[in-house]
Design a protein around this motif. Structure first.
Motif, PDB file in Angstrom:
ATOM      1  N   ALA A  92       0.615  22.374   7.926  1.00 20.95           N
ATOM      2  CA  ALA A  92       0.134  21.329   7.028  1.00 20.95           C
ATOM      3  C   ALA A  92       1.320  20.871   6.191  1.00 20.95           C
ATOM      4  O   ALA A  92       2.185  21.679   5.829  1.00 20.95           O
ATOM      5  CB  ALA A  92      -0.977  21.856   6.131  1.00 20.95           C
TER       6      ALA A  92
ATOM      7  N   ASP B 206       2.894  18.264   2.934  1.00 23.68           N
ATOM      8  CA  ASP B 206       2.759  17.414   1.762  1.00 23.68           C
ATOM      9  C   ASP B 206       4.068  16.655   1.615  1.00 23.68           C
ATOM     10  O   ASP B 206       5.147  17.262   1.614  1.00 23.68           O
ATOM     11  CB  ASP B 206       2.515  18.238   0.495  1.00 23.68           C
TER      12      ASP B 206
ATOM     13  N   GLU C 184       6.118  13.510  -0.648  1.00 20.46           N
ATOM     14  CA  GLU C 184       6.154  12.580  -1.770  1.00 20.46           C
ATOM     15  C   GLU C 184       7.162  11.500  -1.419  1.00 20.46           C
ATOM     16  O   GLU C 184       8.313  11.802  -1.093  1.00 20.46           O
ATOM     17  CB  GLU C 184       6.560  13.282  -3.066  1.00 20.46           C
TER      18      GLU C 184
ATOM     19  N   ARG D  64       2.368   9.095   8.482  1.00 19.94           N
ATOM     20  CA  ARG D  64       1.542  10.151   9.068  1.00 19.94           C
ATOM     21  C   ARG D  64       1.726  10.221  10.580  1.00 19.94           C
ATOM     22  O   ARG D  64       1.941  11.288  11.150  1.00 19.94           O
ATOM     23  CB  ARG D  64       0.060   9.900   8.742  1.00 19.94           C
TER      24      ARG D  64
ATOM     25  N   GLU E  29      -2.841  18.456   8.794  1.00 22.61           N
ATOM     26  CA  GLU E  29      -2.937  17.404   7.793  1.00 22.61           C
ATOM     27  C   GLU E  29      -1.557  17.032   7.281  1.00 22.61           C
ATOM     28  O   GLU E  29      -0.633  17.848   7.270  1.00 22.61           O
ATOM     29  CB  GLU E  29      -3.836  17.801   6.617  1.00 22.61           C
TER      30      GLU E  29
ATOM     31  N   ASN F 141      -0.497  15.139   3.837  1.00 27.85           N
ATOM     32  CA  ASN F 141      -0.871  14.536   2.564  1.00 27.85           C
ATOM     33  C   ASN F 141       0.330  13.786   2.024  1.00 27.85           C
ATOM     34  O   ASN F 141       1.437  14.317   1.987  1.00 27.85           O
ATOM     35  CB  ASN F 141      -1.305  15.611   1.563  1.00 27.85           C
TER      36      ASN F 141
ATOM     37  N   ALA G 267       1.868  11.526  -1.205  1.00 27.28           N
ATOM     38  CA  ALA G 267       1.796  11.070  -2.590  1.00 27.28           C
ATOM     39  C   ALA G 267       2.879  10.015  -2.783  1.00 27.28           C
ATOM     40  O   ALA G 267       4.051  10.266  -2.510  1.00 27.28           O
ATOM     41  CB  ALA G 267       2.013  12.239  -3.545  1.00 27.28           C
TER      42      ALA G 267
END
Length: 143
Positions: free
Chosen positions: A82, A84, A86, A103, A120, A122, A124
């Protein structure tokens, strides 16, 4: 014709042993893939000051993270990961479209290169780069 592996094991050579992939490897792959997307100005904190400190840190031997993985955090398991991210986007782009493209590109690159399933990504958006803003990366004074 039947072949047997040496050592009497019935397993294929490719099945003997384990491959582990460090979080940092996945972070670099994802960071480079995200930067390829049109509309992504930078990865990392939206704060210009934070970007400046990050740029300096990248130039110092033993700096925290490489430029390729700044702004990316990965959690890597045995078969899944997964992520994350920014990002800083360029003014005028559709943030929704940029996020979708990031993505898709990140998932494609990570899955192709590592064989891990990306569960996933994610994203930001920390800032928007305005056309008249100058990049705040200082000149390197380290020699």
């Amino acid at each position: 014709m039947t072949e047997s592996a040496s050592g009497g094991s019935g397993r294929a050579p490719a099945d003997r042993g384990r491959t582990t992939i460090a979080d940092g490897v996945v972070e670099k792959i994802a960071g480079l893939a995200a930067r390829e997307v049109v509309g992504v100005h930078a990865l990392g904190s939206g704060s210009g000051l934070s970007r400046t400190f990050g740029a300096v840190r990248d130039r110092v031997p033993g700096g925290a993270k490489s430029a390729a993985s700044r702004g990316v955090k990965a959690e890597v398991g045995e078969v899944q990961t997964a992520l994350d991210l920014e990002i800083v986007v360029d003014y005028g782009v559709s943030i929704r479209d940029v996020a979708r493209a990031v993505r898709e590109n990140v998932i494609s690159a990570v899955e192709r290169m590592t064989g891990l399933e990306v569960v996933e990504v994610n994203i930001a958006v920390g800032d928007v780069k305005l056309p008249d803003e100058e990049d705040e990366e200082p000149e390197s004074r380290l020699h």
